[in-house]
Design an enzyme around this catalytic site. Sequence first.
Site, PDB file in Angstrom:
ATOM      1  N   ALA A  41       0.833  -1.212   0.000  1.00  0.00           N
ATOM      2  CA  ALA A  41       0.000   0.000   0.000  1.00  0.00           C
ATOM      3  C   ALA A  41       0.868   1.263   0.000  1.00  0.00           C
ATOM      4  CB  ALA A  41      -0.947  -0.040   1.186  1.00  0.00           C
ATOM      5  N   ARG A  42       1.277   1.705   1.173  1.00  0.00           N
ATOM      6  CA  ARG A  42       2.143   2.878   1.269  1.00  0.00           C
ATOM      7  C   ARG A  42       3.088   2.704   2.454  1.00  0.00           C
ATOM      8  NH1 ARG A  42       0.984   3.742  -3.208  1.00  0.00           N
ATOM      9  NH2 ARG A  42       0.026   5.598  -4.147  1.00  0.00           N
ATOM     10  N   ASP A  73       6.832  -3.535  -0.863  1.00  0.00           N
ATOM     11  CA  ASP A  73       6.905  -2.957  -2.211  1.00  0.00           C
ATOM     12  C   ASP A  73       6.945  -1.437  -2.127  1.00  0.00           C
ATOM     13  OD1 ASP A  73       6.865  -3.148  -5.079  1.00  0.00           O
ATOM     14  OD2 ASP A  73       4.753  -2.568  -5.074  1.00  0.00           O
ATOM     15  N   GLU A 106      10.412   6.675  -0.118  1.00  0.00           N
ATOM     16  CA  GLU A 106      10.996   5.995  -1.274  1.00  0.00           C
ATOM     17  C   GLU A 106      11.387   7.004  -2.366  1.00  0.00           C
ATOM     18  OE1 GLU A 106       7.422   3.474  -1.874  1.00  0.00           O
ATOM     19  OE2 GLU A 106       7.299   4.380  -3.871  1.00  0.00           O
ATOM     20  N   HIS A 157       8.529  -0.811  -5.607  1.00  0.00           N
ATOM     21  CA  HIS A 157       7.200  -0.269  -5.958  1.00  0.00           C
ATOM     22  C   HIS A 157       6.736  -0.737  -7.347  1.00  0.00           C
ATOM     23  CE1 HIS A 157       4.287   3.210  -4.870  1.00  0.00           C
ATOM     24  NE2 HIS A 157       3.680   2.301  -5.611  1.00  0.00           N
ATOM     25  N   GLY A 194       3.875  -2.551  -7.737  1.00  0.00           N
ATOM     26  CA  GLY A 194       2.462  -2.943  -7.618  1.00  0.00           C
ATOM     27  C   GLY A 194       1.675  -2.900  -8.917  1.00  0.00           C
ATOM     28  N   SER A 195       1.765  -1.796  -9.642  1.00  0.00           N
ATOM     29  CA  SER A 195       0.934  -1.660 -10.847  1.00  0.00           C
ATOM     30  C   SER A 195       1.741  -1.854 -12.128  1.00  0.00           C
ATOM     31  CB  SER A 195       0.283  -0.273 -10.849  1.00  0.00           C
ATOM     32  OG  SER A 195       1.281   0.734 -10.868  1.00  0.00           O
TER      33      SER A 195
HETATM   34  C1  DGY Z   1      -0.920   3.467  -6.907  1.00  0.00           C
HETATM   35  O1  DGY Z   1      -1.617   3.515  -7.926  1.00  0.00           O
HETATM   36  O2  DGY Z   1      -1.252   4.023  -5.868  1.00  0.00           O
HETATM   37  C2  DGY Z   1       0.345   2.708  -7.021  1.00  0.00           C
HETATM   38  O3  DGY Z   1       1.039   2.695  -5.835  1.00  0.00           O
HETATM   39  C3  DGY Z   1       1.180   3.284  -8.153  1.00  0.00           C
HETATM   40  O4  DGY Z   1       1.999   2.270  -8.645  1.00  0.00           O
END
Ligand code: DGY
Length: 317
Positions: free
Chosen positions: A235-236, A260, A265, A283, A285-286
């Site tokens: 997430a964060r 991640d 960061e 990072h 994730g996406s």
């Molecule tokens: C998001 O969309 O919040 C992701 O962390 C970006 O990769």
Amino acid sequence: MKKILVTRNLLPENEERVKKLFDAKLNKADNILSAEELINQSKDCDGILCIGGNKFDKAIIDQLSSSVKIIANYAVGYNNVDVDAAKQKGIVVTNTPEVLTDATADISILLLLGASRRAYEGRKHAETQSWNWSTNFLMGKQMSNKKLGILGMGRIGRAVAQRARGFGMEIHYHNRSKLSPDLELGATYHDNIKSLFSQSDFLSINCPATAETTNLLNEETINFLPDKAVVANAARGDIIDDAAMIKAMKSGKIFALGLDVYNGEPKINEEYLQLDNLFLLPHLGSSTKRTRIDMGDRAIDNLETFFSGKTPLDKVN
Ligand code: DGY
């Protein structure tokens, strides 16, 4: 034609579209623009298409040109933008939900598996090409049939649950509110952190970063987890108090951690890097082509809708 500052390179498919629809001011250097650059470069713009790494705090928003009417964030998380300050200035903020749900849920599972099965140490041993297989070599923790706690049961949390059911995991969650049975799909709701954490052999963090979730995993709450728990954060970074987590990883309270995302960061707390029971990614994730194109399209859709005089689908303020 409306003028848009695009703060980072988009994939070619998205760049072509943004250039067709708008007078796009691109940042071909593809660097993170400073506060001053964001303010100066958007002076003659009607909107900004930015990424999560661009910080728009109140001080910056207050200095933006009055011509800027929308900040379209290329991310589902929008903790990089002070949405209240933006609202006060009459700036609409949008994000890119839904399109990155599957990619990010996949990464949560990768973090849980990578951490619990000791993938980082495994890679180091494999690289030596001289490891000595033995019955107790690099034994991990198995996810099968264990309890998984999910912190934040939004779209991504639910997609993590869907995947974890394939491992036979029992799903527990905490969320601002209990979900309806068709979304819960048998998962057990906990109305507080202590109750959720005490059941979480594995914990997946999938909640947004807000004032309430900052340092939610801290010295006190980490102790609510069962001994030798595995934690994953896609997430964060600010949701984890790093000093408390590092202490728990060193003591063995936490068996392993998958990360991640990081506080500050791309910088990472140096002490994490000394630990073998950390599985870490930068990072990602996406980060799949399909998802990134869809994120770009979603941000561009939001700009297009806004400038056609309608409310963008993903307005968050
Ligand atoms: C998001 O969309 O919040 C992701 O962390 C970006 O990769």
